[in-house]
Scaffold this motif. Sequence first.
Motif: not given
Length: 232
Positions: A148-165
């Motif tokens: 998640h962190r790396q893709l954001k740094d690489d310029g990808w747009e995060v459209t959804s991220y959920r930590e489901g437990g």
Amino acid sequence: MPDETAPTDATPDPAPAGSRSPSSVLGALGCGCVALLVVPVVVLVVLLSGGLSGSTDFPRTAPEKMADRAFQRSQEAYDLMGFTRTVRPGVEKIGVSTENTLSSGYCYDGGLLGLEDKTVDGAYRMSHSWALDHVPANQAVSGLRRLHRQLKDDGWEVTSYREGGKSKSWDLYVQRDDGSERMSFIWYPDREYFTGGTSVPCAYDPEWESGDTGLPGDDQSPPALGPAQRKK
């Protein structure tokens, strides 16, 4: 378009000084209404001719190149997750066994103002899907957060991220280039099952000819996914 003309009489009544005759007022209003109707129609025609009917300006690229592009996106994500197993091409049972497959999908022209999509002959969109079974929480959670962190740094747009437990799935969806390239990752903690997918932009098959059947790229097969594919 017929001209707007004021009705004439044999002996028209003179209009008072400083005023306009009813016929001239109606004529002016008629011209104004027609103009208001004509302008939007002209604008609509211009917009349609300018390409709002959908973009089909796809690059001419061989399916094997787009297939390799999709696979390499998955390989990079696989490495970032820290997986070390080798996944052979194919799948025995979707949603249960390991998976490493390529597929080809249709591309659409967007239709008239997006109202009716039609498939574009000779165009295709390559996708790569992969999956691992027996992925424990300590590996999936840390790997997804790092990805998640790396893709954001690489310029990808995060459209959804959920930590489901512990019971709900963990999801990560990203895209770039206005959504023409996408990736998705899901981990199911109850089954310890991890899936990944990549979809690359549409392209034309340079060797496609009118009358050809089938979908370009539907015969592509990926190499093995794993540490052996890492670049040195």
